[in-house]
Design a protein around this motif. Structure first.
Motif, short mmCIF file in Angstrom:
data_model
loop_
_atom_site.label_atom_id
_atom_site.label_comp_id
_atom_site.label_asym_id
_atom_site.label_seq_id
_atom_site.Cartn_x
_atom_site.Cartn_y
_atom_site.Cartn_z
N ARG A 163 0.83 -1.19 0.00
CA ARG A 163 0.00 0.00 0.00
C ARG A 163 0.87 1.25 0.00
NH1 ARG A 163 -2.19 0.31 6.30
NH2 ARG A 163 -0.12 0.31 7.28
N LEU A 164 0.28 2.34 -0.43
CA LEU A 164 0.93 3.65 -0.41
C LEU A 164 0.33 4.43 0.76
CD1 LEU A 164 0.76 6.90 -1.39
CD2 LEU A 164 2.88 5.65 -1.76
N ILE A 165 1.19 4.91 1.63
CA ILE A 165 0.75 5.71 2.78
C ILE A 165 1.14 7.16 2.51
CG2 ILE A 165 1.07 6.14 5.25
CD1 ILE A 165 1.56 3.13 5.57
N TRP A 166 0.20 8.08 2.76
CA TRP A 166 0.51 9.49 2.60
C TRP A 166 -0.35 10.34 3.52
CZ3 TRP A 166 -3.57 7.66 -0.02
CH2 TRP A 166 -4.53 8.51 -0.56
N SER A 167 0.05 11.61 3.66
CA SER A 167 -0.60 12.52 4.60
C SER A 167 -1.51 13.50 3.88
CB SER A 167 0.45 13.34 5.36
OG SER A 167 1.37 12.53 6.03
N ASP A 168 -2.55 13.92 4.56
CA ASP A 168 -3.29 15.12 4.20
C ASP A 168 -3.03 16.08 5.36
OD1 ASP A 168 -5.00 17.17 3.55
OD2 ASP A 168 -6.69 15.88 3.06
N VAL A 169 -2.05 16.98 5.16
CA VAL A 169 -1.56 17.81 6.26
C VAL A 169 -2.69 18.64 6.87
CG1 VAL A 169 0.10 19.56 6.96
CG2 VAL A 169 0.70 17.93 5.14
N ILE A 170 -3.40 19.37 6.02
CA ILE A 170 -4.39 20.32 6.51
C ILE A 170 -5.63 19.62 7.05
CG2 ILE A 170 -5.93 22.21 5.79
CD1 ILE A 170 -3.71 23.09 3.85
N SER A 171 -6.05 18.54 6.42
CA SER A 171 -7.20 17.78 6.92
C SER A 171 -6.83 16.84 8.06
CB SER A 171 -7.85 16.99 5.79
OG SER A 171 -8.45 17.86 4.85
N ARG A 172 -5.54 16.76 8.37
CA ARG A 172 -5.04 16.06 9.55
C ARG A 172 -5.38 14.57 9.52
NH1 ARG A 172 -6.47 19.89 14.64
NH2 ARG A 172 -5.08 18.38 15.63
N ARG A 173 -5.03 13.94 8.39
CA ARG A 173 -5.24 12.50 8.23
C ARG A 173 -3.98 11.85 7.69
NH1 ARG A 173 -10.87 12.74 4.76
NH2 ARG A 173 -12.36 12.61 6.48
N LEU A 174 -3.74 10.63 8.11
CA LEU A 174 -2.77 9.75 7.47
C LEU A 174 -3.59 8.66 6.79
CD1 LEU A 174 0.35 9.31 7.22
CD2 LEU A 174 0.08 7.55 9.00
N MET A 175 -3.32 8.43 5.49
CA MET A 175 -4.18 7.56 4.68
C MET A 175 -3.38 6.48 3.99
SD MET A 175 -6.10 10.81 2.99
CE MET A 175 -4.46 11.37 2.56
N ALA A 176 -4.09 5.48 3.49
CA ALA A 176 -3.47 4.39 2.73
C ALA A 176 -4.28 4.12 1.47
CB ALA A 176 -3.37 3.13 3.58
N TRP A 177 -3.56 4.01 0.34
CA TRP A 177 -4.15 3.59 -0.93
C TRP A 177 -3.70 2.16 -1.20
CZ3 TRP A 177 -1.63 1.65 -5.15
CH2 TRP A 177 -2.39 1.49 -6.32
N HIS A 178 -4.63 1.32 -1.67
CA HIS A 178 -4.33 -0.08 -1.97
C HIS A 178 -4.49 -0.34 -3.47
CE1 HIS A 178 -4.26 -1.58 2.28
NE2 HIS A 178 -4.90 -0.44 2.45
N PRO A 179 -3.81 -1.34 -4.00
CA PRO A 179 -3.86 -1.61 -5.44
C PRO A 179 -5.25 -1.87 -6.00
CG PRO A 179 -1.97 -2.71 -4.51
CD PRO A 179 -2.75 -2.16 -3.35
#
Length: 314
Positions: free
Chosen positions: A63-79
């Motif tokens: 998975r790809l993990i990335w941040s949404d700084v302003i919305s204050r989330r850490l997220m994951a994208w899956h294939p």
């Protein structure tokens, strides 16, 4: 504030949207032409973030993990296309690094620290001060050799109420730091105007750091390169590459030693000597990028509101 670890779905599984081919692609070298061409489709994997940043590929989790700084989330994208939250809310997490033991390290604007988290656990502060002064607002982070963490500490997160909390700096410098995990030793390695993105060459002998004070009215908008000694010390700092538009924000280095750096209008591709190999013009302003996927040939690109991808041929 505790992190809510609920794994909220933000996008259902489904194929990416193809934004089209890239008529704005510029190829200066046949080496790049063997990797990328005008028919390479630009993929939209997700949209709806406010300020996407800090992408890191989690090979074990696929998975790809990335941040949404302003919305204050850490997220994951899956294939399969689905996206969910990993940490929500965060303390304005920006950069992220995944360590070999599964620990994740995060750059937090809100608490002005480097924090660490384990799967299913909240992020806890690890590095908060240097010589008695609170860090500015850690921005980007990478894992280095000998169980070290390297990170940049500009002031962006304490100058914008959208990305953190307004505060006066407690340190008279904006620096690159090296943290040795076994000894819990923090070392100040270099000072720049506003150090931002950073990445190592494949052999670990060169460290690239983007210096980007232009983002807040300063003059610098270039990548600096440092020689890295076996003991981790830096020397021979020299200008590596300067972008004309915007700033060289986040950057990634591939297995060839090529540097892929974001700017206001797209991605600049450079060889290890700083010679431009080409340029990818994008419809959205990119903030950072990283390589991942099952064969490490997918370039993931974070933008303010979008997560994009390009699949390279080699």
């Amino acid at each position: 504030m505790k992190n809510v670890l609920i794994g909220t779905f933000l996008r259902r599984a489904g194929a990416p949207r193809i934004l089209g081919i890239m008529p704005g692609l510029r190829i200066n070298d046949p080496l790049l032409a063997a990797v990328l061409d005008f028919d390479t489709p630009l993929l939209l994997l997700h949209e709806g973030t406010t300020h996407g940043e800090g992408p890191v590929w989690d090979a074990e989790g696929n998975r790809l993990i990335w941040s949404d700084v302003i919305s204050r989330r850490l997220m994951a994208w899956h294939p399969d296309g689905h996206v969910h939250t990993v940490l929500d809310p965060t303390w304005f997490i920006n950069g992220n690094a995944l360590l070999s033991d599964g620990t994740m390290a995060h750059c937090e604007h809100g608490r002005r620290c480097i924090s660490v988290s384990h799967p299913g656990k909240e992020a806890l502060p690890l590095i908060t001060h240097y010589q008695g002064g609170r860090l500015n607002a850690p921005n980007d982070i990478v894992a280095g050799p000998h169980d070290t963490l390297w990170f940049t500490d500009p002031v962006f997160g304490i100058t914008s109420p959208r990305e953190g909390y307004i505060a006066d700096p407690e340190l008279p410098h904006r620096s690159v730091y090296r943290y040795h995990r076994p000894s819990a030793t923090l070392t100040r390695m270099a000072d720049l105007d506003q150090p931002n993105g950073l990445a190592f060459s494949p052999d670990g002998h060169t460290l690239y750091v983007s210096d980007t004070s232009r983002a807040i009215g300063g003059a610098t908008h270039a990548i600096q390169a440092f020689t890295v000694a076996e003991n981790g010390t830096l020397s021979e700092e020299h200008p590596f590459y300067s972008v004309e538009h915007g700033i060289p924000d986040g950057l990634a280095v591939d297995q060839r030693g090529w540097i892929w750096t974001t700017s206001e209008t797209g991605i600049h591709i450079l060889d290890s000597s700083g010679c431009p190999l080409g340029f990818i013009r994008l419809p959205y302003t990119p903030t950072n990028c990283t390589f991942g996927g099952s064969d490490n040939r997918r370039l993931f690109i974070t933008c303010n509101q979008h997560l994009l991808a390009l699949d390279l041929r080699d």
